[in-house]
Design a protein around this motif. Sequence first.
Motif, PDB file in Angstrom:
ATOM      1  N   PHE A 150       0.824  -1.210   0.000  1.00 42.28           N
ATOM      2  CA  PHE A 150       0.000   0.000   0.000  1.00 42.28           C
ATOM      3  C   PHE A 150       0.858   1.260   0.000  1.00 42.28           C
ATOM      4  O   PHE A 150       0.542   2.234  -0.676  1.00 42.28           O
ATOM      5  N   LEU A 151       1.962   1.234   0.752  1.00 40.12           N
ATOM      6  CA  LEU A 151       2.830   2.415   0.776  1.00 40.12           C
ATOM      7  C   LEU A 151       3.418   2.675  -0.609  1.00 40.12           C
ATOM      8  O   LEU A 151       3.458   3.817  -1.073  1.00 40.12           O
ATOM      9  N   ALA A 152       3.851   1.598  -1.280  1.00 38.97           N
ATOM     10  CA  ALA A 152       4.410   1.756  -2.626  1.00 38.97           C
ATOM     11  C   ALA A 152       3.351   2.315  -3.569  1.00 38.97           C
ATOM     12  O   ALA A 152       3.613   3.237  -4.354  1.00 38.97           O
ATOM     13  N   ALA A 153       2.138   1.766  -3.478  1.00 40.88           N
ATOM     14  CA  ALA A 153       1.063   2.229  -4.352  1.00 40.88           C
ATOM     15  C   ALA A 153       0.714   3.685  -4.066  1.00 40.88           C
ATOM     16  O   ALA A 153       0.527   4.488  -4.990  1.00 40.88           O
ATOM     17  N   LEU A 154       0.658   4.049  -2.778  1.00 44.47           N
ATOM     18  CA  LEU A 154       0.357   5.440  -2.430  1.00 44.47           C
ATOM     19  C   LEU A 154       1.452   6.362  -2.972  1.00 44.47           C
ATOM     20  O   LEU A 154       1.174   7.472  -3.419  1.00 44.47           O
ATOM     21  N   GLY A 155       2.685   5.890  -2.932  1.00 43.46           N
ATOM     22  CA  GLY A 155       3.794   6.678  -3.451  1.00 43.46           C
ATOM     23  C   GLY A 155       3.635   6.952  -4.933  1.00 43.46           C
ATOM     24  O   GLY A 155       3.778   8.088  -5.393  1.00 43.46           O
ATOM     25  N   ALA A 156       3.316   5.900  -5.691  1.00 40.80           N
ATOM     26  CA  ALA A 156       3.127   6.072  -7.136  1.00 40.80           C
ATOM     27  C   ALA A 156       1.953   6.996  -7.413  1.00 40.80           C
ATOM     28  O   ALA A 156       1.985   7.839  -8.313  1.00 40.80           O
ATOM     29  N   TRP A 157       0.906   6.856  -6.611  1.00 40.94           N
ATOM     30  CA  TRP A 157      -0.310   7.661  -6.763  1.00 40.94           C
ATOM     31  C   TRP A 157      -0.009   9.130  -6.482  1.00 40.94           C
ATOM     32  O   TRP A 157      -0.483  10.029  -7.168  1.00 40.94           O
ATOM     33  N   ALA A 158       0.797   9.365  -5.435  1.00 46.90           N
ATOM     34  CA  ALA A 158       1.051  10.738  -5.005  1.00 46.90           C
ATOM     35  C   ALA A 158       1.987  11.470  -5.957  1.00 46.90           C
ATOM     36  O   ALA A 158       2.014  12.695  -5.981  1.00 46.90           O
ATOM     37  N   THR A 159       2.760  10.737  -6.739  1.00 45.03           N
ATOM     38  CA  THR A 159       3.730  11.388  -7.615  1.00 45.03           C
ATOM     39  C   THR A 159       3.020  12.245  -8.660  1.00 45.03           C
ATOM     40  O   THR A 159       2.192  11.750  -9.416  1.00 45.03           O
ATOM     41  N   PRO A 160       3.324  13.544  -8.710  1.00 42.21           N
ATOM     42  CA  PRO A 160       2.697  14.404  -9.709  1.00 42.21           C
ATOM     43  C   PRO A 160       3.019  13.917 -11.125  1.00 42.21           C
ATOM     44  O   PRO A 160       4.094  13.345 -11.357  1.00 42.21           O
ATOM     45  N   ALA A 161       2.097  14.135 -12.033  1.00 47.18           N
ATOM     46  CA  ALA A 161       2.243  13.611 -13.397  1.00 47.18           C
ATOM     47  C   ALA A 161       3.559  14.024 -14.045  1.00 47.18           C
ATOM     48  O   ALA A 161       4.227  13.206 -14.681  1.00 47.18           O
ATOM     49  N   VAL A 162       3.952  15.286 -13.863  1.00 46.88           N
ATOM     50  CA  VAL A 162       5.193  15.733 -14.493  1.00 46.88           C
ATOM     51  C   VAL A 162       6.396  15.021 -13.878  1.00 46.88           C
ATOM     52  O   VAL A 162       7.288  14.543 -14.588  1.00 46.88           O
ATOM     53  N   ALA A 163       6.407  14.907 -12.545  1.00 48.52           N
ATOM     54  CA  ALA A 163       7.518  14.240 -11.874  1.00 48.52           C
ATOM     55  C   ALA A 163       7.587  12.774 -12.306  1.00 48.52           C
ATOM     56  O   ALA A 163       8.661  12.269 -12.648  1.00 48.52           O
ATOM     57  N   GLY A 164       6.454  12.104 -12.343  1.00 50.87           N
ATOM     58  CA  GLY A 164       6.419  10.711 -12.786  1.00 50.87           C
ATOM     59  C   GLY A 164       6.939  10.574 -14.209  1.00 50.87           C
ATOM     60  O   GLY A 164       7.728   9.677 -14.511  1.00 50.87           O
ATOM     61  N   SER A 165       6.537  11.492 -15.071  1.00 46.46           N
ATOM     62  CA  SER A 165       6.984  11.443 -16.469  1.00 46.46           C
ATOM     63  C   SER A 165       8.498  11.610 -16.561  1.00 46.46           C
ATOM     64  O   SER A 165       9.163  10.890 -17.298  1.00 46.46           O
ATOM     65  N   THR A 166       9.038  12.559 -15.793  1.00 44.98           N
ATOM     66  CA  THR A 166      10.482  12.794 -15.905  1.00 44.98           C
ATOM     67  C   THR A 166      11.273  11.586 -15.384  1.00 44.98           C
ATOM     68  O   THR A 166      12.272  11.206 -15.989  1.00 44.98           O
ATOM     69  N   VAL A 167      10.801  10.977 -14.293  1.00 44.83           N
ATOM     70  CA  VAL A 167      11.531   9.829 -13.746  1.00 44.83           C
ATOM     71  C   VAL A 167      11.515   8.669 -14.733  1.00 44.83           C
ATOM     72  O   VAL A 167      12.538   8.026 -14.976  1.00 44.83           O
ATOM     73  N   TRP A 168      10.360   8.406 -15.313  1.00 42.21           N
ATOM     74  CA  TRP A 168      10.280   7.317 -16.291  1.00 42.21           C
ATOM     75  C   TRP A 168      11.153   7.607 -17.497  1.00 42.21           C
ATOM     76  O   TRP A 168      11.826   6.732 -18.021  1.00 42.21           O
ATOM     77  N   LEU A 169      11.150   8.866 -17.935  1.00 40.43           N
ATOM     78  CA  LEU A 169      12.005   9.238 -19.054  1.00 40.43           C
ATOM     79  C   LEU A 169      13.466   8.976 -18.725  1.00 40.43           C
ATOM     80  O   LEU A 169      14.228   8.497 -19.555  1.00 40.43           O
ATOM     81  N   PHE A 170      13.835   9.331 -17.495  1.00 38.82           N
ATOM     82  CA  PHE A 170      15.228   9.151 -17.101  1.00 38.82           C
ATOM     83  C   PHE A 170      15.583   7.668 -17.006  1.00 38.82           C
ATOM     84  O   PHE A 170      16.649   7.248 -17.449  1.00 38.82           O
ATOM     85  N   LEU A 171      14.687   6.871 -16.424  1.00 36.78           N
ATOM     86  CA  LEU A 171      14.951   5.426 -16.321  1.00 36.78           C
ATOM     87  C   LEU A 171      15.147   4.820 -17.705  1.00 36.78           C
ATOM     88  O   LEU A 171      15.939   3.901 -17.887  1.00 36.78           O
ATOM     89  N   PHE A 172      14.429   5.336 -18.690  1.00 40.88           N
ATOM     90  CA  PHE A 172      14.493   4.778 -20.042  1.00 40.88           C
ATOM     91  C   PHE A 172      15.296   5.673 -20.988  1.00 40.88           C
ATOM     92  O   PHE A 172      15.149   5.591 -22.198  1.00 40.88           O
TER      93      PHE A 172
END
Lengths: 328, 298
Positions: free
Chosen positions: A137-159
């Motif tokens: 649940f903590l992991a899921a809440l973390g992913a949920w809480a991540t703002p769309a722009v921040a999530g996009s940048t992290v995924w971009l960086f990972l890939f």
Amino acid sequence: MTVQSSTEPGTAGRLPPLRSGKRRRPRPRGPRASGRTAALYLAPTGIVLLAVMAYPLYQLVQLSLYEYGQAQASGGAPLEFRGLGNYADLLGDARFWMVLLNTCGFAAVCVLGSLTVGIALAVLASRVRWLPRTLLFLAALGAWATPAVAGSTVWLFLFDQDFGLVNEILSGIGLESMEGFSWTYDRFVAFALVAGEVIWCSFPFVMVTMYAGIKAIPGEMIEAAALDGASTWRTTRSVLMPMLRPLLVIATIQSIIWDFKIFTQIYVMTDGGGIAGRNLVLNVYAYQEAFAGSSYGLGSAIGVVMTALLLLITVIYLRVQRGFGEST
Amino acid sequence: MTTAVRTSTRHGTGRRRSAKRPARTLAEIVAVLVAAVVAFPLYWMLLTAFKPTGQIQSTDPRPWTLSPTLENFRRVLTVDDFGRYFLNSVVVAGIVVLVSLLISFLAAVALTKFRFRGRTVLLVMILVAQMVPVEALTIPLFFLMRSVGSVAPWFGLNHLGSLVLVHLAFSLPFAIWMLRGFVAAVPDELEEAATLDGAGRFRFTWQVLFPLVAPGLVAMSVLSFIHAWNDFLFAKTFIISATENQTLPLAILVFFKPTGNDWGAIMAGSTLMTIPVLIFFVLVQRHLVSGIAGAVKT
């Protein structure tokens, strides 16, 4: 009407109470006239929704019927009524059909993905003890809480092509061809990457919703079905599914609404719609046409098409669900 | 028989408990692994934010760093005026949360506890409003804000007020819908008792209902907050020339450059943007989960 009956009292009867004894249908109070107080209570919301939603919606339709470009927007040229001209342009444009197909396919993948992952993890969470469940649940809440722009940048960086962890690992385990592989170049790979990010940040809602539903099913009920000799499959289909369906409807509708109008992830991750606009979806397309291309009339027509499609999909989905619910 | 049933429901694993133990252990291992995978992007973001540039731009994928640095944060805060944008985002999201909390609560009370003509029609309209893709309204909203600006500058283009207005419209329908379940769960007898004690409608609303639906209000404010905090489209469209009024999501994009992205700064900015929401979520997670559950079962 369909909309109301499937989320309104109709479902209240089918759902088990989460807090036993406290649930009851919303029953309006006695005959005392409360129209004036109600109007007072509803006024602020009403003003905001009329001004910032209803009126712009009316304007959107109106704008879509005009030739409205840079000259008209700055007041330099008179408005020119085009009737359905903008729509005719759209329907005759191969690019629009591609974008429409992109949008529907992309949204479908995201909706199915977040539903599958969300439901699977909700079931998983209901079967494990406290610690693994809390971690999940903590992991899921973390992913949920991540703002769309921040999530996009992290995924971009990972890939990322050059410095991304994924390429490092893949080439490290012997896939030499993955070194310097661009995840945003190919149309489908880029869409898949964005879909991955979208599913990552939207499955938690489905998971939380379905978990609440599973938890609300009394254990005695499953036990009774088992005692009656029902198989696991039969129990799932005849006992669990009918109780979870209302929640599933809500989770699906919310996912459709969100995923159909995704803007941020596509815009940030494919840099405004991909190479030569190959990764455009309706929302980004409308934005590009209107604000980059100064075709506000055409952009509005795309907005109207998008709104109509979204409402249509939702209504059809509700119809199908309702028909399905009544036949079982 | 009764004992068997009671034992199994308490443990929730069924009668063949011993047979299921390995299966549960396996499920727990899977759950922990999935949690790790889901949380990994966040970990990588945090780690990268503290890594020195040399380690970020290398082919060394070590998942730790022995030389953490605040250099990336310094760059974000000085090169890009991040503090300012952070404050702008806080102001917009804060006002949206407060105002939508107050007015959606009132609307939810009226739609749940009062009987008046047109109530059903209004309910249907709220549900339909939830489905309107506000993003599709960007173009007319842009022109609306442009003309509002000549009358009330604070709510016009290039000002934070325009974002507040739009996000209010965003969050109100969902907030009302969510709160209705909580308001409906308050027994009517309470109002009868309150009326007998001489409390009017207003006192009943604020002194009895408001505290009772607090968990719903908390859940609702988290969702309104994240809506406003996340917004990229409207900030991009409305705040055109007054860059000092820009909000966080756009501020990060400054570090994407054709000559090479400054990943350290991008990750530091993303971290700064994510941490307040993470804290918010963890603080209220109980209310959030029960709030969603409460809202969806109505």
